[in-house]
Structure formats: C-alpha cells, structure tokens
Motif scaffolding. Structure first.
Motif, PDB file in Angstrom:
ATOM      1  N   VAL A   4       4.552 -21.099 -47.963  1.00 19.86           N
ATOM      2  CA  VAL A   4       4.042 -22.295 -47.284  1.00 19.86           C
ATOM      3  C   VAL A   4       3.320 -23.179 -48.284  1.00 19.86           C
ATOM      4  O   VAL A   4       2.779 -22.704 -49.277  1.00 19.86           O
ATOM      5  CB  VAL A   4       3.072 -21.971 -46.122  1.00 19.86           C
ATOM      6  N   ASP A   8       2.992 -27.716 -44.776  1.00 18.93           N
ATOM      7  CA  ASP A   8       3.486 -26.758 -43.786  1.00 18.93           C
ATOM      8  C   ASP A   8       2.341 -26.263 -42.912  1.00 18.93           C
ATOM      9  O   ASP A   8       2.474 -26.174 -41.698  1.00 18.93           O
ATOM     10  CB  ASP A   8       4.134 -25.530 -44.458  1.00 18.93           C
ATOM     11  N   TYR A   9       1.226 -25.930 -43.551  1.00 19.84           N
ATOM     12  CA  TYR A   9       0.083 -25.411 -42.802  1.00 19.84           C
ATOM     13  C   TYR A   9      -0.391 -26.429 -41.766  1.00 19.84           C
ATOM     14  O   TYR A   9      -0.580 -26.097 -40.603  1.00 19.84           O
ATOM     15  CB  TYR A   9      -1.069 -25.030 -43.734  1.00 19.84           C
ATOM     16  N   ARG A  11       1.292 -28.927 -40.475  1.00 16.24           N
ATOM     17  CA  ARG A  11       2.348 -29.112 -39.468  1.00 16.24           C
ATOM     18  C   ARG A  11       2.359 -27.969 -38.455  1.00 16.24           C
ATOM     19  O   ARG A  11       2.421 -28.197 -37.245  1.00 16.24           O
ATOM     20  CB  ARG A  11       3.713 -29.210 -40.161  1.00 16.24           C
ATOM     21  N   GLU A  55      11.089 -20.082 -40.934  1.00 21.82           N
ATOM     22  CA  GLU A  55      10.050 -20.732 -40.126  1.00 21.82           C
ATOM     23  C   GLU A  55       9.126 -19.694 -39.488  1.00 21.82           C
ATOM     24  O   GLU A  55       7.920 -19.888 -39.425  1.00 21.82           O
ATOM     25  CB  GLU A  55      10.679 -21.626 -39.067  1.00 21.82           C
ATOM     26  N   ARG A  58       6.850 -18.570 -42.199  1.00 25.79           N
ATOM     27  CA  ARG A  58       5.836 -19.603 -42.454  1.00 25.79           C
ATOM     28  C   ARG A  58       4.726 -19.552 -41.406  1.00 25.79           C
ATOM     29  O   ARG A  58       3.553 -19.673 -41.724  1.00 25.79           O
ATOM     30  CB  ARG A  58       6.483 -20.983 -42.471  1.00 25.79           C
ATOM     31  N   CYS A  62       0.821 -18.797 -42.047  1.00 29.19           N
ATOM     32  CA  CYS A  62      -0.189 -19.776 -41.634  1.00 29.19           C
ATOM     33  C   CYS A  62      -1.271 -19.145 -40.766  1.00 29.19           C
ATOM     34  O   CYS A  62      -2.458 -19.423 -40.958  1.00 29.19           O
ATOM     35  CB  CYS A  62       0.465 -20.950 -40.911  1.00 29.19           C
TER      36      CYS A  62
END
Length: 126
Positions: A4, A8-9, A11, A55, A58, A62
C-alpha cells in the motif's frame, strides 16, 4: 512500501492520517500481514495475484496500519504498558511467560479480510 501507499490508505480507510504515522507504522504492518500468512504473501507473490485479491491484501494492511497507529505500535517499540484506563474503560495486558514484552497482536479485521483468501491456511490436510 510494497503493498500500500499513502493514497491507498486514504482511499481505503476514508480518513486522513498523518503521513509520519503512516510511514512509521506502514512497514511494520506489511511485515505483520506477511507473518500472518506464514510468508505466503511476499512482494513477488503479490505481483502475481489478481486485482481483487490484491485489494483484499491492501485492505488488510490498511487496517493493520490503523491498529498500530491506535496503540499497538507502542508495545512493538518498547513501551511496556501493563494496564491503561480512560473513564470507565480499562485495559490490562499480560506479559509473556518469560517476563518480556507480549508479542504484537494482529488486527482482528485484518484476519477477517484474509480468512477467505486461503492465505491463512495452516495446512495439514489428510
């Protein structure tokens, strides 16, 4: 970081985080998620995965970052709190059997994200 990045975090988690906190906890979170999967997850295996599985990973990383930012990182960095309280809430942490620091724990939601992927399978079949 491998799995990530800061965008990304933001989002995935839907909230801002101080970039210094993200970078302080991000590499540790990725290492913890790799450990959770018994190192079935590696940078090389990640690249070979399909997009939906990436995903999920991720998301797991996160939530592990958030878990570390919210206090577990203190234990990993040597802060050895045995108890804490805030208002009516209190928390007690037992030390490990040898009197040292307790091992870091996994974010429960990260485990839930990874459970259906097969990455947590410990093997053993008949």
């Amino acid at each position: 970081m491998v799995y990530v990045d800061f965008n990304d975090y933001v989002r995935i988690m839907g909230a801002d985080i101080d970039p210094s906190e993200f970078f302080r906890c991000g590499a540790a979170a990725e290492a913890i998620v790799e450990e959770m999967t018994r190192y079935r997850l590696t940078p090389l295996s990640f690249e070979a995965m399909d997009t939906p599985l990436k995903e999920v990973i991720r998301r797991a990383v996160c939530v592990q970052i958030k878990y570390l930012v919210n206090g577990e990182m203190d234990v990993m960095e040597g802060e050895n709190y045995s108890s804490a309280s805030l208002g009516k809430f209190s928390f007690n942490r037992e030390n490990s059997a040898d009197g040292g620091q307790p091992e870091p724990t996994y974010a429960p939601m990260a485990v839930r994200y990874l459970a259906p992927t097969g990455l947590l399978y410990r093997g053993g079949g008949c």
